[in-house]
Design a protein around this motif. Structure first.
Motif, PDB file in Angstrom:
ATOM      1  N   VAL A  47      -2.990  -2.653  25.309  1.00  0.00           N
ATOM      2  CA  VAL A  47      -1.804  -2.971  24.513  1.00  0.00           C
ATOM      3  C   VAL A  47      -1.415  -4.414  24.805  1.00  0.00           C
ATOM      4  O   VAL A  47      -1.097  -4.761  25.942  1.00  0.00           O
ATOM      5  N   GLU A  48      -1.456  -5.236  23.773  1.00  0.00           N
ATOM      6  CA  GLU A  48      -1.045  -6.629  23.915  1.00  0.00           C
ATOM      7  C   GLU A  48       0.479  -6.703  23.839  1.00  0.00           C
ATOM      8  O   GLU A  48       1.118  -5.875  23.203  1.00  0.00           O
ATOM      9  N   GLY A  49       1.042  -7.709  24.474  1.00  0.00           N
ATOM     10  CA  GLY A  49       2.487  -7.887  24.433  1.00  0.00           C
ATOM     11  C   GLY A  49       3.196  -7.324  25.645  1.00  0.00           C
ATOM     12  O   GLY A  49       4.417  -7.346  25.722  1.00  0.00           O
ATOM     13  N   CYS A  50       2.430  -6.818  26.591  1.00  0.00           N
ATOM     14  CA  CYS A  50       3.005  -6.289  27.823  1.00  0.00           C
ATOM     15  C   CYS A  50       2.736  -7.287  28.946  1.00  0.00           C
ATOM     16  O   CYS A  50       1.674  -7.895  28.998  1.00  0.00           O
ATOM     17  N   ALA A  51       3.699  -7.447  29.832  1.00  0.00           N
ATOM     18  CA  ALA A  51       3.525  -8.349  30.963  1.00  0.00           C
ATOM     19  C   ALA A  51       2.465  -7.813  31.920  1.00  0.00           C
ATOM     20  O   ALA A  51       1.732  -8.570  32.539  1.00  0.00           O
ATOM     21  N   SER A  52       2.361  -6.497  32.012  1.00  0.00           N
ATOM     22  CA  SER A  52       1.379  -5.841  32.871  1.00  0.00           C
ATOM     23  C   SER A  52       0.164  -5.453  32.035  1.00  0.00           C
ATOM     24  O   SER A  52       0.197  -5.519  30.815  1.00  0.00           O
ATOM     25  N   GLN A  53      -0.876  -5.023  32.722  1.00  0.00           N
ATOM     26  CA  GLN A  53      -2.038  -4.465  32.036  1.00  0.00           C
ATOM     27  C   GLN A  53      -1.651  -3.046  31.592  1.00  0.00           C
ATOM     28  O   GLN A  53      -1.207  -2.244  32.417  1.00  0.00           O
ATOM     29  N   VAL A  54      -1.820  -2.750  30.293  1.00  0.00           N
ATOM     30  CA  VAL A  54      -1.457  -1.435  29.764  1.00  0.00           C
ATOM     31  C   VAL A  54      -2.553  -0.964  28.825  1.00  0.00           C
ATOM     32  O   VAL A  54      -3.015  -1.721  27.972  1.00  0.00           O
ATOM     33  N   TRP A  55      -2.942   0.295  29.009  1.00  0.00           N
ATOM     34  CA  TRP A  55      -3.925   0.913  28.125  1.00  0.00           C
ATOM     35  C   TRP A  55      -3.359   2.232  27.627  1.00  0.00           C
ATOM     36  O   TRP A  55      -2.805   3.012  28.395  1.00  0.00           O
ATOM     37  N   LEU A  56      -3.486   2.475  26.330  1.00  0.00           N
ATOM     38  CA  LEU A  56      -3.114   3.755  25.730  1.00  0.00           C
ATOM     39  C   LEU A  56      -4.342   4.314  25.025  1.00  0.00           C
ATOM     40  O   LEU A  56      -4.963   3.623  24.215  1.00  0.00           O
ATOM     41  N   HIS A  57      -4.679   5.551  25.337  1.00  0.00           N
ATOM     42  CA  HIS A  57      -5.841   6.203  24.741  1.00  0.00           C
ATOM     43  C   HIS A  57      -5.359   7.403  23.915  1.00  0.00           C
ATOM     44  O   HIS A  57      -5.040   8.450  24.469  1.00  0.00           O
ATOM     45  N   PRO A  58      -5.278   7.226  22.585  1.00  0.00           N
ATOM     46  CA  PRO A  58      -4.794   8.314  21.736  1.00  0.00           C
ATOM     47  C   PRO A  58      -5.880   9.348  21.459  1.00  0.00           C
ATOM     48  O   PRO A  58      -7.073   9.038  21.437  1.00  0.00           O
ATOM     49  N   LYS A  59      -5.426  10.581  21.259  1.00  0.00           N
ATOM     50  CA  LYS A  59      -6.307  11.677  20.862  1.00  0.00           C
ATOM     51  C   LYS A  59      -5.574  12.440  19.767  1.00  0.00           C
ATOM     52  O   LYS A  59      -4.463  12.923  19.995  1.00  0.00           O
ATOM     53  N   ILE A  60      -6.193  12.522  18.594  1.00  0.00           N
ATOM     54  CA  ILE A  60      -5.598  13.260  17.484  1.00  0.00           C
ATOM     55  C   ILE A  60      -6.458  14.500  17.264  1.00  0.00           C
ATOM     56  O   ILE A  60      -7.661  14.396  17.017  1.00  0.00           O
ATOM     57  N   ALA A  61      -5.856  15.651  17.364  1.00  0.00           N
ATOM     58  CA  ALA A  61      -6.571  16.905  17.106  1.00  0.00           C
ATOM     59  C   ALA A  61      -5.681  17.784  16.247  1.00  0.00           C
ATOM     60  O   ALA A  61      -4.523  18.029  16.592  1.00  0.00           O
ATOM     61  N   GLY A  62      -6.221  18.211  15.114  1.00  0.00           N
ATOM     62  CA  GLY A  62      -5.434  19.069  14.228  1.00  0.00           C
ATOM     63  C   GLY A  62      -4.183  18.393  13.715  1.00  0.00           C
ATOM     64  O   GLY A  62      -3.182  19.061  13.457  1.00  0.00           O
ATOM     65  N   GLY A  63      -4.217  17.065  13.591  1.00  0.00           N
ATOM     66  CA  GLY A  63      -3.064  16.330  13.094  1.00  0.00           C
ATOM     67  C   GLY A  63      -1.953  16.150  14.114  1.00  0.00           C
ATOM     68  O   GLY A  63      -0.853  15.726  13.775  1.00  0.00           O
ATOM     69  N   ILE A  64      -2.238  16.465  15.375  1.00  0.00           N
ATOM     70  CA  ILE A  64      -1.245  16.362  16.447  1.00  0.00           C
ATOM     71  C   ILE A  64      -1.603  15.187  17.348  1.00  0.00           C
ATOM     72  O   ILE A  64      -2.745  15.045  17.779  1.00  0.00           O
ATOM     73  N   LEU A  65      -0.620  14.333  17.630  1.00  0.00           N
ATOM     74  CA  LEU A  65      -0.822  13.180  18.505  1.00  0.00           C
ATOM     75  C   LEU A  65      -0.693  13.578  19.962  1.00  0.00           C
ATOM     76  O   LEU A  65       0.259  14.257  20.350  1.00  0.00           O
ATOM     77  N   GLU A  66      -1.654  13.144  20.728  1.00  0.00           N
ATOM     78  CA  GLU A  66      -1.600  13.210  22.191  1.00  0.00           C
ATOM     79  C   GLU A  66      -2.138  11.871  22.660  1.00  0.00           C
ATOM     80  O   GLU A  66      -3.012  11.289  22.016  1.00  0.00           O
ATOM     81  N   PHE A  67      -1.650  11.352  23.747  1.00  0.00           N
ATOM     82  CA  PHE A  67      -2.255  10.150  24.309  1.00  0.00           C
ATOM     83  C   PHE A  67      -2.103  10.140  25.821  1.00  0.00           C
ATOM     84  O   PHE A  67      -1.188  10.742  26.372  1.00  0.00           O
ATOM     85  N   ASP A  68      -3.060   9.484  26.438  1.00  0.00           N
ATOM     86  CA  ASP A  68      -3.015   9.209  27.863  1.00  0.00           C
ATOM     87  C   ASP A  68      -2.826   7.713  28.002  1.00  0.00           C
ATOM     88  O   ASP A  68      -3.036   6.960  27.047  1.00  0.00           O
ATOM     89  N   GLY A  69      -2.454   7.280  29.171  1.00  0.00           N
ATOM     90  CA  GLY A  69      -2.284   5.852  29.366  1.00  0.00           C
ATOM     91  C   GLY A  69      -2.313   5.495  30.832  1.00  0.00           C
ATOM     92  O   GLY A  69      -2.325   6.363  31.704  1.00  0.00           O
ATOM     93  N   ASP A  70      -2.326   4.197  31.076  1.00  0.00           N
ATOM     94  CA  ASP A  70      -2.336   3.717  32.450  1.00  0.00           C
ATOM     95  C   ASP A  70      -1.844   2.272  32.461  1.00  0.00           C
ATOM     96  O   ASP A  70      -1.834   1.600  31.430  1.00  0.00           O
ATOM     97  N   SER A  71      -1.444   1.833  33.622  1.00  0.00           N
ATOM     98  CA  SER A  71      -0.999   0.455  33.819  1.00  0.00           C
ATOM     99  C   SER A  71      -1.228   0.077  35.263  1.00  0.00           C
ATOM    100  O   SER A  71      -1.302   0.945  36.143  1.00  0.00           O
ATOM    101  N   ASP A  72      -1.296  -1.222  35.510  1.00  0.00           N
ATOM    102  CA  ASP A  72      -1.416  -1.703  36.874  1.00  0.00           C
ATOM    103  C   ASP A  72      -0.054  -1.839  37.554  1.00  0.00           C
ATOM    104  O   ASP A  72       0.021  -2.164  38.729  1.00  0.00           O
ATOM    105  N   ALA A  73       1.017  -1.571  36.830  1.00  0.00           N
ATOM    106  CA  ALA A  73       2.374  -1.625  37.386  1.00  0.00           C
ATOM    107  C   ALA A  73       2.967  -0.213  37.419  1.00  0.00           C
ATOM    108  O   ALA A  73       2.940   0.495  36.412  1.00  0.00           O
ATOM    109  N   MET A  74       3.482   0.190  38.564  1.00  0.00           N
ATOM    110  CA  MET A  74       3.981   1.568  38.727  1.00  0.00           C
ATOM    111  C   MET A  74       5.128   1.897  37.772  1.00  0.00           C
ATOM    112  O   MET A  74       5.168   2.983  37.220  1.00  0.00           O
ATOM    113  N   ILE A  75       6.057   0.965  37.574  1.00  0.00           N
ATOM    114  CA  ILE A  75       7.168   1.260  36.667  1.00  0.00           C
ATOM    115  C   ILE A  75       6.654   1.423  35.236  1.00  0.00           C
ATOM    116  O   ILE A  75       7.126   2.285  34.490  1.00  0.00           O
ATOM    117  N   VAL A  76       5.666   0.640  34.854  1.00  0.00           N
ATOM    118  CA  VAL A  76       5.117   0.746  33.503  1.00  0.00           C
ATOM    119  C   VAL A  76       4.362   2.052  33.347  1.00  0.00           C
ATOM    120  O   VAL A  76       4.436   2.709  32.305  1.00  0.00           O
TER     121      VAL A  76
END
Length: 137
Positions: A47-76
């Protein structure tokens, strides 16, 4: 409209009167998330625009949104956990109707996040909405 998991966070925040306790709670939510597989930390999920490193991994199944994510900053990482509580399990066609800023305002986050962190949260919300809109089309 918020998901049950998000309502639990709202209730926890109401119980925690001190902002430092709330801040620690957000960090704990992040620590409780499974780390994102290193193979998913690629430019397409970053994800661009974040001060920290941020990744969002979306998963769409049956028209339902789910996503996982991670960051190098604990608060993020914790903020990702909050957004997961807000959005995961939502039909892609309903994602745009969630007023994330209003829901997050219930937690008082805007009053306690730096401008850079607030911009990062907005960037994550925009990515989530974009992924859902593309999946709904």
């Amino acid at each position: 409209m918020a998901r049950d998991a998000f309502e639990e966070i709202v209730e926890d925040f109401e119980f925690l009167e001190d902002w430092e306790d709330r801040y620690r709670h957000v960090i704990e939510l992040g620590k409780a998330m499974e780390p994102l597989d290193e193979a998913l930390k690629v430019p397409a999920t970053k994800v661009e625009g974040c001060a920290s490193q941020v990744w969002l991994h979306p998963k769409i199944a049956g028209g339902i949104l789910e996503f996982d994510g991670d960051s190098d900053a604990m608060i993020v990482r914790g903020l990702i956990a909050v957004l997961r509580a807000l959005y995961n399990g939502t039909p892609v066609g309903e994602v745009a109707s969630i007023d994330a800023q209003a829901e997050l305002a219930r937690l008082g986050l805007h009053d306690h996040l730096s401008a850079q962190r607030s911009n990062g949260v907005r960037a994550m919300i925009e990515r989530i909405r974009l992924v859902a809109a593309e999946a709904a089309a």
